[in-house]
Structure formats: C-alpha cells, structure tokens
Design a protein around this motif. Sequence first.
Motif, mmCIF file in Angstrom:
data_model
loop_
_atom_site.group_PDB
_atom_site.id
_atom_site.type_symbol
_atom_site.label_atom_id
_atom_site.label_comp_id
_atom_site.label_asym_id
_atom_site.label_seq_id
_atom_site.Cartn_x
_atom_site.Cartn_y
_atom_site.Cartn_z
ATOM 1 N N GLY A 146 -5.708 -4.050 7.833
ATOM 2 C CA GLY A 146 -5.581 -4.094 9.294
ATOM 3 C C GLY A 146 -4.300 -3.420 9.753
ATOM 4 N N ASP A 147 -3.619 -4.035 10.750
ATOM 5 C CA ASP A 147 -2.405 -3.424 11.301
ATOM 6 C C ASP A 147 -1.339 -3.251 10.231
ATOM 7 O OD1 ASP A 147 -3.300 -3.117 13.904
ATOM 8 O OD2 ASP A 147 -2.752 -5.176 14.440
ATOM 9 N N VAL A 148 -0.614 -2.149 10.322
ATOM 10 C CA VAL A 148 0.505 -1.894 9.422
ATOM 11 C C VAL A 148 1.762 -1.882 10.299
ATOM 12 C CG1 VAL A 148 1.578 -0.109 7.962
ATOM 13 C CG2 VAL A 148 -0.862 -0.647 7.701
ATOM 14 N N ALA A 149 2.733 -2.718 9.949
ATOM 15 C CA ALA A 149 3.914 -2.875 10.815
ATOM 16 C C ALA A 149 4.745 -1.594 10.870
ATOM 17 C CB ALA A 149 4.770 -4.032 10.307
ATOM 18 N N GLU A 150 5.166 -1.234 12.094
ATOM 19 C CA GLU A 150 5.975 -0.030 12.272
ATOM 20 C C GLU A 150 7.267 -0.100 11.460
ATOM 21 O OE1 GLU A 150 6.811 1.838 16.354
ATOM 22 O OE2 GLU A 150 8.816 1.690 15.456
ATOM 23 N N ALA A 151 7.867 -1.292 11.393
ATOM 24 C CA ALA A 151 9.143 -1.435 10.674
ATOM 25 C C ALA A 151 8.991 -1.010 9.210
ATOM 26 C CB ALA A 151 9.637 -2.877 10.759
ATOM 27 N N GLY A 152 7.851 -1.360 8.613
ATOM 28 C CA GLY A 152 7.619 -0.981 7.219
ATOM 29 C C GLY A 152 7.477 0.525 7.072
ATOM 30 N N VAL A 153 6.779 1.147 7.996
ATOM 31 C CA VAL A 153 6.592 2.612 7.941
ATOM 32 C C VAL A 153 7.947 3.311 8.067
ATOM 33 C CG1 VAL A 153 5.500 4.595 9.066
ATOM 34 C CG2 VAL A 153 4.268 2.409 8.917
ATOM 35 N N LEU A 154 8.787 2.812 8.977
ATOM 36 C CA LEU A 154 10.111 3.419 9.152
ATOM 37 C C LEU A 154 10.983 3.195 7.920
ATOM 38 C CD1 LEU A 154 10.847 2.615 12.908
ATOM 39 C CD2 LEU A 154 10.309 4.859 11.920
ATOM 40 N N GLU A 155 10.847 2.025 7.285
ATOM 41 C CA GLU A 155 11.657 1.733 6.104
ATOM 42 C C GLU A 155 11.260 2.656 4.923
ATOM 43 O OE1 GLU A 155 14.346 0.452 5.405
ATOM 44 O OE2 GLU A 155 14.301 0.063 3.237
ATOM 45 N N TRP A 156 9.947 2.854 4.734
ATOM 46 C CA TRP A 156 9.539 3.789 3.670
ATOM 47 C C TRP A 156 9.985 5.202 4.022
ATOM 48 C CZ3 TRP A 156 8.679 2.310 -0.974
ATOM 49 C CH2 TRP A 156 8.087 1.065 -1.238
ATOM 50 N N SER A 157 9.922 5.575 5.286
ATOM 51 C CA SER A 157 10.401 6.908 5.694
ATOM 52 C C SER A 157 11.884 7.047 5.334
ATOM 53 C CB SER A 157 10.228 7.113 7.203
ATOM 54 O OG SER A 157 8.879 6.969 7.572
ATOM 55 N N ARG A 158 12.641 5.997 5.666
ATOM 56 C CA ARG A 158 14.084 6.031 5.379
ATOM 57 C C ARG A 158 14.338 6.239 3.888
ATOM 58 N NH1 ARG A 158 17.784 3.539 3.051
ATOM 59 N NH2 ARG A 158 16.498 1.770 2.434
ATOM 60 N N ARG A 159 13.592 5.500 3.069
ATOM 61 C CA ARG A 159 13.836 5.627 1.628
ATOM 62 C C ARG A 159 13.507 7.033 1.133
ATOM 63 N NH1 ARG A 159 11.577 0.486 -1.537
ATOM 64 N NH2 ARG A 159 12.636 1.559 -3.241
ATOM 65 N N PHE A 160 12.434 7.625 1.656
ATOM 66 C CA PHE A 160 12.083 8.983 1.209
ATOM 67 C C PHE A 160 13.098 10.016 1.713
ATOM 68 C CE2 PHE A 160 7.846 7.188 0.255
ATOM 69 C CZ PHE A 160 7.693 7.711 -1.021
ATOM 70 N N VAL A 161 13.554 9.857 2.953
ATOM 71 C CA VAL A 161 14.490 10.835 3.504
ATOM 72 C C VAL A 161 15.881 10.644 2.894
ATOM 73 C CG1 VAL A 161 15.653 11.619 5.616
ATOM 74 C CG2 VAL A 161 13.203 11.071 5.666
ATOM 75 N N ASP A 162 16.394 9.403 2.936
ATOM 76 C CA ASP A 162 17.784 9.168 2.529
ATOM 77 C C ASP A 162 17.944 9.104 1.014
ATOM 78 O OD1 ASP A 162 18.248 9.054 5.204
ATOM 79 O OD2 ASP A 162 18.583 6.882 5.295
ATOM 80 N N GLU A 163 16.999 8.477 0.316
ATOM 81 C CA GLU A 163 17.205 8.250 -1.115
ATOM 82 C C GLU A 163 16.682 9.386 -1.992
ATOM 83 O OE1 GLU A 163 15.847 4.304 -2.259
ATOM 84 O OE2 GLU A 163 16.761 3.442 -0.451
ATOM 85 N N ILE A 164 15.593 10.039 -1.577
ATOM 86 C CA ILE A 164 15.111 11.108 -2.460
ATOM 87 C C ILE A 164 15.123 12.490 -1.804
ATOM 88 C CG2 ILE A 164 13.699 9.416 -3.734
ATOM 89 C CD1 ILE A 164 11.244 10.875 -2.847
ATOM 90 N N GLY A 165 15.704 12.576 -0.607
ATOM 91 C CA GLY A 165 15.940 13.892 -0.006
ATOM 92 C C GLY A 165 14.701 14.645 0.444
ATOM 93 N N ALA A 166 13.686 13.915 0.915
ATOM 94 C CA ALA A 166 12.511 14.605 1.481
ATOM 95 C C ALA A 166 12.933 15.349 2.745
ATOM 96 C CB ALA A 166 11.416 13.601 1.808
ATOM 97 N N CYS A 167 12.488 16.592 2.913
ATOM 98 C CA CYS A 167 12.872 17.295 4.141
ATOM 99 C C CYS A 167 11.813 17.145 5.221
ATOM 100 C CB CYS A 167 13.226 18.757 3.882
ATOM 101 S SG CYS A 167 11.985 19.646 2.995
ATOM 102 N N GLY A 168 10.671 16.545 4.878
ATOM 103 C CA GLY A 168 9.662 16.287 5.889
ATOM 104 C C GLY A 168 8.899 15.003 5.591
ATOM 105 N N VAL A 169 8.441 14.355 6.647
ATOM 106 C CA VAL A 169 7.595 13.164 6.510
ATOM 107 C C VAL A 169 6.363 13.369 7.380
ATOM 108 C CG1 VAL A 169 7.394 10.677 6.981
ATOM 109 C CG2 VAL A 169 9.540 11.597 6.054
ATOM 110 N N THR A 170 5.193 13.062 6.809
ATOM 111 C CA THR A 170 3.947 13.121 7.580
ATOM 112 C C THR A 170 3.437 11.700 7.759
ATOM 113 O OG1 THR A 170 3.430 15.277 6.619
ATOM 114 C CG2 THR A 170 1.615 14.082 7.648
ATOM 115 N N LEU A 171 3.232 11.314 8.995
ATOM 116 C CA LEU A 171 2.668 9.994 9.284
ATOM 117 C C LEU A 171 1.165 10.179 9.432
ATOM 118 C CD1 LEU A 171 5.365 8.778 11.848
ATOM 119 C CD2 LEU A 171 5.226 8.295 9.378
ATOM 120 N N CYS A 172 0.415 9.590 8.497
ATOM 121 C CA CYS A 172 -1.024 9.849 8.426
ATOM 122 C C CYS A 172 -1.839 8.693 8.974
ATOM 123 C CB CYS A 172 -1.445 10.066 6.974
ATOM 124 S SG CYS A 172 -0.608 11.431 6.166
#
Length: 315
Positions: A146-172
């Motif tokens: 069902g619903d996926v919390a926005e806070a969780g999506v932002l937290e995973w985005s943060r980990r990919f951007v800040d911790e592993i240096g992703a230069c782009g994120v796609t929200l699917c």
Amino acid sequence: MHLQEVGTRDGLQAEAAFVPTIDKIALVDALSRTGLAKIEVTSFVSPQAIPALRDAEIVMREIERRPGVVYSALVPNLRGAERAIESRADEFNLVMSASESHNLANLRMTREQSFAALSEVAALAHGAGVAVNVSLSCAFGCPMEGDVAEAGVLEWSRRFVDEIGACGVTLCDTTGMAWPGPVAALTRDFRECWADTELTLHFHNTRGMGLANVLAAIDAGADRFDASLGGIGGCPYAPGASGNVCSEEIVHALDLMGYDTGVDLAALIAAARRLPALIGHDIPSQIVKAGRRLDLHARPADFDAIRERALARSS
Ligand code: COA
Ligand code: ZN
C-alpha cells in the motif's frame, strides 16, 4: 524538459516475444535521432530472469552513439556492472525498491542487502568513470504494502546521494499508484534537499494518471521524465502492471503547452508506428491511434451536398 526513453528496457523486458537483436539496434538508433536526452538501452540482468534482454551486450556495443545522448543501462549487481562496463554503457541505472516486499519479490534481497550490494556496484562504476543513477521503485506506493511513506523514500535517496555518490535519482511509480498531490510534495521536498542532483520522475499509466502526474511534477520543479515509446512496458513482478507514460503522448502534450523537449515528435511517432510489428501486438499510444491534434481529416466526400442542403434549409 529532458525526455528519457525507457521503451527498449522497461518496455521490452515485459514482452513475451523476443525482438531480434538487429531490430533492437535499429530501434535505439531511430530513437537516438529524435533528440531524446537519454536512452535506457537495455538491462544487464540474468538472462534467465529476463530472457527478452539476453542480447544486452550486442545491443549496447552495436548502437550508434550520438553526441549529447546518454546511453544508460539497468544494472542489478556486480556481474551486470562488469558486463555493462565492457559494453561501454555511459551510465548505470541501479534499481532498488522503496518497499521491502517489492524489493524481495523483484530482487530477492532485503533493501539493506540491496543497498550494500549496490554500494559495491557504484564503487566499480566510479572507478571506471561511469555515472550512477538510482531508481527507487514503488516510491509512490507498493502493490503489496500500500502507501509508502515519503520520509522513507527521502531517506533512501539521501543514502544513495550522500553515501554512495549517485548523481541522479529516479522516483518510480512502478505500478501506477501515484496521483498529483503526493507527486508534487515528493518532488518539491526532494528538490529542497538536493538541488544539484538529477531528479527523474518515472510514471506508469496503469490507472490513467500518468500525464496528470507529469504536469504536477513540473509545477513542483521537475524537468526530467522517463517515458516509453508507444506506452509499452511494466514490471513483470508487479501484479496488474502496465506501460510507462507514452513518449509521444508526453512530447505532444508538452509541445502544446510551450515546453521545449528538444524532441522531433514526427520522428518519434514514426518510430512508434513500427513497434506493433516488432512486438506482435497493438500499443497503448493514443497519438499513434488518433494522430496529433492538428493532423486533420478530409471532409466527407458528399460534404458540398451536405452544405448546400443545410444552406437551402435556412434560406
Ligand atoms: N548477468 C548475467 N547473469 C546473471 C546476472 C547478471 N547481472 N546476475 C545473476 N546472473 C545469473 C547467475 O550467473 C546465475 O546463473 P546460473 O544459474 O547459470 O549460475 C543466475 O543468474 C542466478 O544468479 P544469483 O546470483 O543466484 O542471482 P539471483 O537468482 O538471486 O538473481 C538478480 C538476482 C536480481 C540478478 C536476478 O533475479 C535478475 O536479474 N532479475 C531481474 C530483475 C529485473 O530486471 N526486474 C525488472 C526491472 S525492475
Ligand atoms: Zn518502470
């Protein structure tokens, strides 16, 4: 607006028929000439899991590389990364689900396990000078949870951007559960956190809300969208899934609204018209069915007679 074609990956992965390698190459080459910003050419996944894309190496190596177009590929693990580097992919699209259930069903790992594995893939990419984009599936809802919390999506985005240096994120929106309210909120909140990260929105038109979601995202600051030629596609592990928003429908709509997509709509439509013969069935595209808004139709053969009769009645 940056339009990114995913039909040869997200689209063809779900097709029962194997599209011959030479036709895939010709399709990517035709798409390259339309002015798209990026093309997700194929997937370097297990050929047992996705037999439709078992020719990933040949396709990636043989396509024509047009300057200015980014040739991306889906990469699930280290094995895929090595294959993609050998085949000269410009960018890896790493995939993880924002939903634990969908990640287990699709990738057979917990999200933490995926993150750890993708960190190694990203390190390999950085070493090889290949860009890394991360696609978060089910960012707007999961067909099992069902619903996926926005806070969780932002937290995973943060980990990919800040911790592993992703230069782009796609929200699917993998299964078409998004609607304009949450789309605008997540787009705005993402942009506030990471103004310099390339943000892509990836909508499926499963419930007819694709274009509405694109427009809501634009209003909230998005300028980059995935779309699929003819509107084909869908995740094979998502029940009731269906195609991405249709490239030619999105370009047609955005052109009318005065946005510059850089895409030659006529060339895109010409490519889409060739799809049914390749995949063996009709495509969802309304633009292929109905034509562009000002593709006018001839008046009926007896039009003059109709007019004369109408005028005679009023005189
Ligand atoms: N390229 C080629 N072969 C691969 C591979 C890759 N990237 N990853 C795994 N394989 C092969 C392995 O060599 C193994 O083959 P074998 O049985 O002949 O030895 C087999 O696939 C299973 O490998 P394993 O490491 O056990 O992986 P898995 O079964 O846990 O599968 C995935 C993991 C994610 C790689 C696989 O399920 C997959 O590719 N899924 C596709 C996901 C996808 O594209 N979904 C749609 C997009 S959202
Ligand atoms: Zn998708």
